[in-house]
Write an enzyme that holds these catalytic residues in place. Structure first.
Site, PDB file in Angstrom:
ATOM      1  N   ASP A  42       0.832  -1.214   0.000  1.00 58.20           N
ATOM      2  CA  ASP A  42       0.000   0.000   0.000  1.00 58.20           C
ATOM      3  C   ASP A  42       0.860   1.255   0.000  1.00 58.20           C
ATOM      4  O   ASP A  42       2.004   1.219   0.449  1.00 58.20           O
ATOM      5  CB  ASP A  42      -0.827   0.060   1.286  1.00 58.20           C
ATOM      6  CG  ASP A  42      -2.115  -0.713   1.170  1.00 58.20           C
ATOM      7  OD1 ASP A  42      -2.404  -1.225   0.082  1.00 58.20           O
ATOM      8  OD2 ASP A  42      -2.819  -0.808   2.187  1.00 58.20           O
ATOM      9  N   LYS A  64      -4.390   2.533  -3.159  1.00 61.08           N
ATOM     10  CA  LYS A  64      -5.727   3.048  -3.478  1.00 61.08           C
ATOM     11  C   LYS A  64      -5.673   4.545  -3.220  1.00 61.08           C
ATOM     12  O   LYS A  64      -5.966   5.005  -2.136  1.00 61.08           O
ATOM     13  CB  LYS A  64      -6.777   2.439  -2.543  1.00 61.08           C
ATOM     14  CG  LYS A  64      -7.074   0.991  -2.748  1.00 61.08           C
ATOM     15  CD  LYS A  64      -8.362   0.636  -1.998  1.00 61.08           C
ATOM     16  CE  LYS A  64      -8.391  -0.808  -1.568  1.00 61.08           C
ATOM     17  NZ  LYS A  64      -7.734  -1.089  -0.298  1.00 61.08           N
ATOM     18  N   MET A 179      -8.137   9.693   8.760  1.00 60.39           N
ATOM     19  CA  MET A 179      -8.776   9.987   7.469  1.00 60.39           C
ATOM     20  C   MET A 179      -9.716  11.186   7.583  1.00 60.39           C
ATOM     21  O   MET A 179     -10.770  11.199   6.944  1.00 60.39           O
ATOM     22  CB  MET A 179      -9.561   8.768   6.954  1.00 60.39           C
ATOM     23  CG  MET A 179      -8.689   7.568   6.701  1.00 60.39           C
ATOM     24  SD  MET A 179      -9.618   6.144   6.090  1.00 60.39           S
ATOM     25  CE  MET A 179     -10.322   5.527   7.608  1.00 60.39           C
TER      26      MET A 179
HETATM   27  N1  SAH Z   1      -4.245   0.858   9.207  1.00 63.44           N
HETATM   28  C1  SAH Z   1      -3.733   2.190   9.403  1.00 63.44           C
HETATM   29  C2  SAH Z   1      -4.771   3.262   9.121  1.00 63.44           C
HETATM   30  C3  SAH Z   1      -5.303   3.241   7.713  1.00 63.44           C
HETATM   31  S1  SAH Z   1      -6.403   4.555   7.398  1.00 63.44           S
HETATM   32  C4  SAH Z   1      -3.154   2.331  10.797  1.00 63.44           C
HETATM   33  O1  SAH Z   1      -3.384   1.475  11.665  1.00 63.44           O
HETATM   34  O2  SAH Z   1      -2.424   3.287  11.028  1.00 63.44           O
HETATM   35  C5  SAH Z   1      -5.296   5.785   6.774  1.00 63.44           C
HETATM   36  C6  SAH Z   1      -5.171   6.921   7.759  1.00 63.44           C
HETATM   37  O3  SAH Z   1      -4.211   6.620   8.745  1.00 63.44           O
HETATM   38  C7  SAH Z   1      -4.697   8.219   7.156  1.00 63.44           C
HETATM   39  O4  SAH Z   1      -5.728   8.921   6.507  1.00 63.44           O
HETATM   40  C8  SAH Z   1      -4.215   8.935   8.391  1.00 63.44           C
HETATM   41  O5  SAH Z   1      -5.298   9.425   9.154  1.00 63.44           O
HETATM   42  C9  SAH Z   1      -3.581   7.815   9.163  1.00 63.44           C
HETATM   43  N2  SAH Z   1      -2.130   7.685   8.931  1.00 63.44           N
HETATM   44  C10 SAH Z   1      -1.481   6.594   8.526  1.00 63.44           C
HETATM   45  N3  SAH Z   1      -0.149   6.819   8.463  1.00 63.44           N
HETATM   46  C11 SAH Z   1       0.033   8.093   8.867  1.00 63.44           C
HETATM   47  C12 SAH Z   1       1.179   8.930   9.029  1.00 63.44           C
HETATM   48  N4  SAH Z   1       2.409   8.470   8.798  1.00 63.44           N
HETATM   49  N5  SAH Z   1       0.993  10.182   9.474  1.00 63.44           N
HETATM   50  C13 SAH Z   1      -0.229  10.661   9.733  1.00 63.44           C
HETATM   51  N6  SAH Z   1      -1.350   9.920   9.582  1.00 63.44           N
HETATM   52  C14 SAH Z   1      -1.222   8.654   9.171  1.00 63.44           C
END
Ligand code: SAH
Length: 261
Positions: A42, A64, A179
């Site tokens: 991803d 995506k 998100m």
């Molecule tokens: N499975 C992931 C979340 C997926 S949804 C987890 O557990 O972290 C995707 C969202 O995760 C993004 O829109 C943002 O809100 C957050 N996110 C993921 N990586 C990030 C990063 N390095 N910095 C800030 N937000 C992050």
């Protein structure tokens, strides 16, 4: 269970990649990457972790992106099954933890339906790690005794939102929004309407763990304006703990000062 046991050919390992810095991956996640014949990756997964893959490993980008590359979930499920059936060791590398807004269970179920064995290797979720990387604890003894992680993907006034904002306000927990960049203004307004005080501290942390990490902090009624121009991915924290983000923003709450001494 031994998360470090060798991956069998024909098996899929769902690896949580953490918030983006490869150093924040688990040891088991790294071991799986080292053994992979094929990796489905991803866009939020830590790209630095691909350096651990063998030179013969095939890397497939299945991002995506709202604007850009897009692989449907159905196609990802198919690819996982196809590659596993071909006898390859498949690593599905995602951002954060695969089961936090990661559609990980859909992939496990698709594999199960096809008779493909899976291994789930949990990851460090951005819901906790990204605030931490900006100095924000999601709980703090004597101040807040829980945290709620919500998706801000669907605006609060959309019937499919599925969240009870009144209950979230009443819960007294820190709120962590994933998100939520596009809907930040609507989310803040909804929390205000349900009685969260306008001066509640809030912070938006973008690209946590990346060299260009950026933090914007303000009171709840101003956070959307303060976050103007911020690009996803970002995590928003709302609650007393967000004061830790920028100590100069406001005097520390006396209770926090007491706690941190
Ligand atoms: N499975 C992931 C979340 C997926 S949804 C987890 O557990 O972290 C995707 C969202 O995760 C993004 O829109 C943002 O809100 C957050 N996110 C993921 N990586 C990030 C990063 N390095 N910095 C800030 N937000 C992050």
């Amino acid at each position: 269970m031994n998360s470090l046991a060798p991956l069998a050919p024909g098996c899929v390992a769902l690896v949580g990649g953490g918030p983006g810095d490869a150093g924040l991956m688990t040891v088991a996640g790294r071991a799986a990457i080292e053994q992979a014949d094929v990796l489905l990756v991803d866009h939020l997964a830590p790209s630095g972790a691909l350096a651990w893959a063998g030179s013969a490993a095939e890397v497939i980008d299945v991002s995506k992106l709202p604007r850009g590359a897009f692989t449907s979930q159905e196609r990802i499920n198919e690819l996982l099954v196809e590659h596993a059936r071909g006898g390859r060791r498949v690593v599905r590398l995602k951002g954060g933890d695969s089961f936090v807004f990661g559609r990980g269970m859909e992939e496990v179920l698709a594999c199960a339906e096809a008779g493909v064995p899976t291994r789930v290797i949990p990851g460090v979720t951005s819901a906790v790690a990204v605030p931490a990387l900006a100095g924000i604890p999601v709980t703090h003894r004597g101040v807040v005794h829980g945290f709620s992680v919500i998706s801000g993907h669907v605006p609060p006034d959309d019937p499919t939102c599925g969240l009870d904002y009144g209950a979230l306000v009443g819960s007294g927990t820190s709120l962590v929004v994933l998100m939520g960049v596009a809907n930040l203004s609507a989310i803040a307004d909804e929390l205000l309407v349900h009685g969260l005080p306008a001066d509640t501290p809030a912070a938006v942390v973008a690209r946590g763990g990346h060299p260009d990490q950026e933090v914007r902090a303000a009171s709840l009624d101003r956070i959307a304006a303060a976050a103007t121009g911020i690009e996803p991915p970002a995590v928003t924290v709302i609650g007393e703990v967000a004061r830790f983000a920028v100590p100069t923003l406001a005097p520390f709450h006396p209770a926090l000062l007491e706690e941190t001494r």
